[in-house]
Write a protein that holds these residues in place. Structure first.
Motif, mmCIF file in Angstrom:
data_model
loop_
_atom_site.group_PDB
_atom_site.id
_atom_site.type_symbol
_atom_site.label_atom_id
_atom_site.label_comp_id
_atom_site.label_asym_id
_atom_site.label_seq_id
_atom_site.Cartn_x
_atom_site.Cartn_y
_atom_site.Cartn_z
ATOM 1 N N ALA A 36 -1.319 -1.053 -6.791
ATOM 2 C CA ALA A 36 -0.718 -0.110 -6.066
ATOM 3 C C ALA A 36 0.269 0.466 -6.874
ATOM 4 O O ALA A 36 0.596 1.556 -7.356
ATOM 5 N N GLU A 37 1.527 -0.199 -7.092
ATOM 6 C CA GLU A 37 2.896 0.641 -8.153
ATOM 7 C C GLU A 37 2.670 0.870 -8.990
ATOM 8 O O GLU A 37 3.558 1.906 -9.806
ATOM 9 N N THR A 38 2.085 -0.106 -10.106
ATOM 10 C CA THR A 38 1.529 0.292 -11.589
ATOM 11 C C THR A 38 0.861 1.626 -11.791
ATOM 12 O O THR A 38 0.864 2.079 -12.805
ATOM 13 N N ILE A 39 -0.154 1.369 -10.639
ATOM 14 C CA ILE A 39 -0.773 2.986 -10.799
ATOM 15 C C ILE A 39 -0.441 4.036 -10.085
ATOM 16 O O ILE A 39 -1.182 4.816 -10.200
ATOM 17 N N GLU A 40 0.672 3.931 -9.494
ATOM 18 C CA GLU A 40 1.643 4.883 -9.096
ATOM 19 C C GLU A 40 1.055 5.360 -7.571
ATOM 20 O O GLU A 40 0.764 6.698 -7.880
ATOM 21 N N SER A 41 1.054 4.462 -7.424
ATOM 22 C CA SER A 41 -0.484 4.417 -5.610
ATOM 23 C C SER A 41 0.531 4.355 -4.752
ATOM 24 O O SER A 41 1.504 3.450 -4.956
ATOM 25 N N PRO A 42 0.380 4.675 -3.231
ATOM 26 C CA PRO A 42 1.798 4.174 -2.094
ATOM 27 C C PRO A 42 0.774 2.647 -2.284
ATOM 28 O O PRO A 42 -0.070 2.092 -2.959
ATOM 29 N N TRP A 43 1.626 1.788 -1.714
ATOM 30 C CA TRP A 43 1.689 0.395 -1.566
ATOM 31 C C TRP A 43 0.569 0.167 -0.634
ATOM 32 O O TRP A 43 0.413 0.335 -0.223
ATOM 33 N N PHE A 44 -0.989 -0.902 -0.683
ATOM 34 C CA PHE A 44 -0.939 -1.341 -0.294
ATOM 35 C C PHE A 44 -1.195 -1.782 2.010
ATOM 36 O O PHE A 44 -1.213 -1.520 2.705
ATOM 37 N N SER A 45 0.922 -2.224 1.080
ATOM 38 C CA SER A 45 1.308 -2.432 2.637
ATOM 39 C C SER A 45 2.202 -1.402 3.695
ATOM 40 O O SER A 45 2.314 -1.577 4.672
ATOM 41 N N SER A 46 2.069 -0.464 2.502
ATOM 42 C CA SER A 46 2.504 0.804 3.112
ATOM 43 C C SER A 46 2.286 1.415 4.210
ATOM 44 O O SER A 46 2.471 2.314 5.393
ATOM 45 N N SER A 76 -3.469 8.714 6.791
ATOM 46 C CA SER A 76 -4.288 9.528 6.753
ATOM 47 C C SER A 76 -5.531 8.315 6.295
ATOM 48 O O SER A 76 -4.904 8.237 5.283
ATOM 49 N N ALA A 77 -6.756 8.992 6.498
ATOM 50 C CA ALA A 77 -7.959 8.157 6.316
ATOM 51 C C ALA A 77 -7.580 8.930 4.629
ATOM 52 O O ALA A 77 -7.824 8.231 4.171
ATOM 53 N N GLN A 78 -7.490 9.669 4.266
ATOM 54 C CA GLN A 78 -7.804 9.940 3.210
ATOM 55 C C GLN A 78 -7.170 9.742 2.498
ATOM 56 O O GLN A 78 -6.683 9.139 1.009
ATOM 57 N N ASP A 79 -5.301 9.833 2.819
ATOM 58 C CA ASP A 79 -3.904 8.535 1.888
ATOM 59 C C ASP A 79 -4.523 7.451 1.277
ATOM 60 O O ASP A 79 -4.530 6.550 0.145
ATOM 61 N N GLY A 80 -5.483 6.662 2.258
ATOM 62 C CA GLY A 80 -5.838 5.274 2.615
ATOM 63 C C GLY A 80 -6.734 5.290 1.564
ATOM 64 O O GLY A 80 -6.864 4.204 0.874
ATOM 65 N N LEU A 81 -8.115 5.861 1.631
ATOM 66 C CA LEU A 81 -8.652 6.013 0.624
ATOM 67 C C LEU A 81 -8.520 5.680 -0.716
ATOM 68 O O LEU A 81 -9.265 5.279 -1.739
ATOM 69 N N ALA A 82 -8.416 6.966 -0.897
ATOM 70 C CA ALA A 82 -7.630 7.360 -2.162
ATOM 71 C C ALA A 82 -6.936 6.343 -2.418
ATOM 72 O O ALA A 82 -6.811 5.809 -4.097
ATOM 73 N N MET A 83 -5.824 5.149 -2.131
ATOM 74 C CA MET A 83 -5.161 4.555 -2.757
ATOM 75 C C MET A 83 -6.005 2.756 -2.606
ATOM 76 O O MET A 83 -6.074 2.267 -3.780
ATOM 77 N N VAL A 84 -6.877 2.714 -1.729
ATOM 78 C CA VAL A 84 -8.457 1.923 -1.948
ATOM 79 C C VAL A 84 -9.205 1.835 -2.619
ATOM 80 O O VAL A 84 -8.850 1.451 -3.581
ATOM 81 N N VAL A 85 -9.827 3.223 -3.148
ATOM 82 C CA VAL A 85 -10.773 3.389 -4.210
ATOM 83 C C VAL A 85 -9.561 3.123 -5.721
ATOM 84 O O VAL A 85 -9.886 2.754 -6.739
ATOM 85 N N GLY A 86 -8.323 4.244 -5.676
ATOM 86 C CA GLY A 86 -7.914 3.028 -6.866
ATOM 87 C C GLY A 86 -7.730 1.928 -7.652
ATOM 88 O O GLY A 86 -7.086 1.455 -8.517
ATOM 89 N N LEU A 87 -7.511 1.015 -6.067
ATOM 90 C CA LEU A 87 -7.571 -0.102 -6.673
ATOM 91 C C LEU A 87 -8.132 -0.534 -6.874
ATOM 92 O O LEU A 87 -8.191 -2.076 -7.841
ATOM 93 N N ILE A 88 -9.787 0.052 -6.602
ATOM 94 C CA ILE A 88 -10.823 -1.281 -6.518
ATOM 95 C C ILE A 88 -11.189 -0.822 -7.994
ATOM 96 O O ILE A 88 -11.406 -1.542 -8.896
ATOM 97 N N ASP A 89 -10.830 0.528 -8.200
ATOM 98 C CA ASP A 89 -11.071 1.028 -9.818
ATOM 99 C C ASP A 89 -10.011 0.145 -10.753
ATOM 100 O O ASP A 89 -10.630 -0.298 -12.028
#
Length: 134
Positions: A36-46, A76-89
């Motif tokens: 997540a840090e590498t892709i500049e996304s909020p951390w999973f654990s955050s 925010s579920a929207q923020d969580g979704l963006a993080m999860v999709v970023g990790l999946i991709d």
């Protein structure tokens, strides 16, 4: 005893539930944070309880909950979704990320299960957070 990570929702979701064990998400949370840090996304654990453990604490998990008091933070579920999709991709598209995980396809499957719940949370106007279970 292995721990699991699962999403909790406020209010609770109707018609959908987290269809994964969450054990791999717990086992790989540090690597998920690094990706997540590498892709500049909020951390999973955050999206979980990140209150510091008191320096003088020396009890077990149940005593820790009592020492810290109730935790009532939701995200925010929207923020969580963006993080999860970023990790999946990132895991699916970058072999370097997949190589850092013990079971990348299974991690993606658990993240996909979380994605389904987060999409429902957005539709239902719910907030979420990540919780742990034995």
């Amino acid at each position: 005893m292995s721990m699991s990570v699962y999403p909790a929702f406020n209010p609770e979701l109707t018609g959908v539930q987290f269809e994964a064990e969450g054990k791999l998400l717990f086992d790989e949370f540090e690597m998920l944070d690094a990706i997540a840090e590498t892709i500049e996304s909020p951390w999973f654990s955050s999206f979980g309880d990140d209150r510091p453990i008191p320096e003088d604490f020396d009890g077990d998990e149940d005593d820790l909950e009592e020492a810290l008091g109730p935790w009532d933070e939701w995200y925010s579920a929207q923020d969580g979704l963006a993080m999860v999709v970023g990790l999946i991709d990132a895991i699916a598209e970058e072999p370097d990320f997949a190589d850092q995980l013990n079971e990348p396809q299974e991690v993606i499957a658990e993240l996909e299960a979380m994605k389904v719940c987060l999409e429902a949370a957005i539709e239902q106007g719910a907030k979420f957070r990540l919780e742990l279970a034995p």
